[in-house]
Design a protein around this motif. Structure first.
Motif, PDB file in Angstrom:
ATOM      1  N   LEU A   1       9.113  55.972   1.618  1.00  0.00           N
ATOM      2  CA  LEU A   1       8.137  56.925   2.140  1.00  0.00           C
ATOM      3  C   LEU A   1       7.794  57.936   1.044  1.00  0.00           C
ATOM      4  O   LEU A   1       8.659  58.328   0.261  1.00  0.00           O
ATOM      5  CB  LEU A   1       8.730  57.651   3.357  1.00  0.00           C
ATOM      6  N   LYS A   2       6.526  58.366   0.996  1.00  0.00           N
ATOM      7  CA  LYS A   2       6.090  59.253  -0.080  1.00  0.00           C
ATOM      8  C   LYS A   2       5.365  60.481   0.464  1.00  0.00           C
ATOM      9  O   LYS A   2       4.820  60.464   1.577  1.00  0.00           O
ATOM     10  CB  LYS A   2       5.154  58.512  -1.036  1.00  0.00           C
TER      11      LYS A   2
ATOM     12  N   ASP B   1       1.881  60.659   2.677  1.00  0.00           N
ATOM     13  CA  ASP B   1       1.747  59.642   3.725  1.00  0.00           C
ATOM     14  C   ASP B   1       1.388  60.313   5.049  1.00  0.00           C
ATOM     15  O   ASP B   1       1.948  61.356   5.399  1.00  0.00           O
ATOM     16  CB  ASP B   1       3.055  58.855   3.889  1.00  0.00           C
TER      17      ASP B   1
ATOM     18  N   VAL C   1       2.480  54.398   8.914  1.00  0.00           N
ATOM     19  CA  VAL C   1       1.810  55.447   8.154  1.00  0.00           C
ATOM     20  C   VAL C   1       0.560  54.918   7.460  1.00  0.00           C
ATOM     21  O   VAL C   1       0.434  53.718   7.191  1.00  0.00           O
ATOM     22  CB  VAL C   1       2.756  56.067   7.098  1.00  0.00           C
TER      23      VAL C   1
ATOM     24  N   ARG D   1      -1.570  55.319   3.946  1.00  0.00           N
ATOM     25  CA  ARG D   1      -1.347  55.737   2.564  1.00  0.00           C
ATOM     26  C   ARG D   1      -2.614  55.486   1.758  1.00  0.00           C
ATOM     27  O   ARG D   1      -3.243  54.421   1.880  1.00  0.00           O
ATOM     28  CB  ARG D   1      -0.157  55.008   1.955  1.00  0.00           C
ATOM     29  N   GLU D   2      -2.956  56.463   0.956  1.00  0.00           N
ATOM     30  CA  GLU D   2      -4.149  56.341   0.122  1.00  0.00           C
ATOM     31  C   GLU D   2      -4.033  55.124  -0.802  1.00  0.00           C
ATOM     32  O   GLU D   2      -2.995  54.901  -1.429  1.00  0.00           O
ATOM     33  CB  GLU D   2      -4.332  57.610  -0.714  1.00  0.00           C
TER      34      GLU D   2
ATOM     35  N   PRO E   1      -2.321  50.079   7.678  1.00  0.00           N
ATOM     36  CA  PRO E   1      -1.134  50.934   7.813  1.00  0.00           C
ATOM     37  C   PRO E   1       0.113  50.238   7.279  1.00  0.00           C
ATOM     38  O   PRO E   1       0.242  49.017   7.348  1.00  0.00           O
ATOM     39  CB  PRO E   1      -1.040  51.159   9.325  1.00  0.00           C
TER      40      PRO E   1
END
Length: 225
Positions: free
Chosen positions: A127-128, A131, A165, A167-168, A173
């Protein structure tokens, strides 16, 4: 003669002491009378509204509204924490809680990860920061208040949790499956010298261990001088 004076003085002292005790006892009884009377009035109004109001009233929500109204008369730091937030109480009192090691915030309408603690489940799963959490287990969090979302994140260490999530850079997802662990909350996020003889200590929160962490940080800074 001296004995008579001593006896009279002692008797007067005892009399004043008795009067003083009765006065303070009456003051004490008076506050308890006010408390009992106020609780009685509150209880009657609460019961009357629940049983006879034209619309149906949720007893729990109505009680919480009453508690919130009382606490609003005090400073902004006095709050009511119910059993649903037990993990938050544990974090405050013991410095530990069951979770995955992230901090989240509400940006516009999105629940965004703003901090990932190193070596905890979220970090190990990938996970970042940045997110956007859209689902926790089977619960969509798009329209949920931040405090409610936090209650879904925490739980007993060893229990599973699944996050979905956005995320760019990814069209679809991402799904992360983790197991909650015991998270140790650090009260001091950073400490160091910022100038000659001037130290900076960032104290982010106040758990039971905050004082000891502060002492240790000061000792380490002092050893650098």
């Amino acid at each position: 003669m001296r004995k008579k004076i001593f006896f009279f003085s002692f008797g007067l002292f005892a009399f004043l002491l008795l009067v003083g005790f009765e006065f303070f006892q009456s003051q004490k009884d008076d506050i308890f009378f006010k408390i009992d009377k106020s609780i009685e009035i509150f209880g009657k109004i609460y019961k009357e509204v629940l049983l006879n109001y034209v619309d149906e009233v949720d007893p729990e929500k109505f009680m919480r509204a009453g508690i919130k109204g009382m606490l609003n008369q005090l400073d902004p730091y006095t709050v009511f924490i119910d059993e649903k937030h037990r993990e938050e109480v544990d974090a405050l009192t013991t410095g530990k809680y069951g979770g995955i090691g992230v901090s989240i915030s509400k940006i516009d309408t999105q629940v965004v990860v703003v901090k990932v603690l190193k070596d905890y489940p979220a970090d190990k799963a990938g996970l970042k920061v940045g997110d956007v959490i859209i689902q926790i287990d089977s619960i969509s969090v798009d329209d949920k208040p931040l405090e409610e979302v936090r209650t879904y994140m925490v739980g007993k260490a060893g229990t599973p949790i699944k996050l979905k999530v956005l995320r760019e850079g990814f069209e679809n997802p991402l799904v992360f499956e983790m197991t909650r662990a015991e998270i140790e909350v650090k009260n001091i996020a950073y400490y160091n010298f910022i100038d000659d003889g001037i130290a900076y200590i960032k104290l982010e929160r106040f758990s039971r261990n905050a004082g000891e962490e502060l002492r240790q940080a000061i000792k380490k800074l002092a050893s650098k001088e």
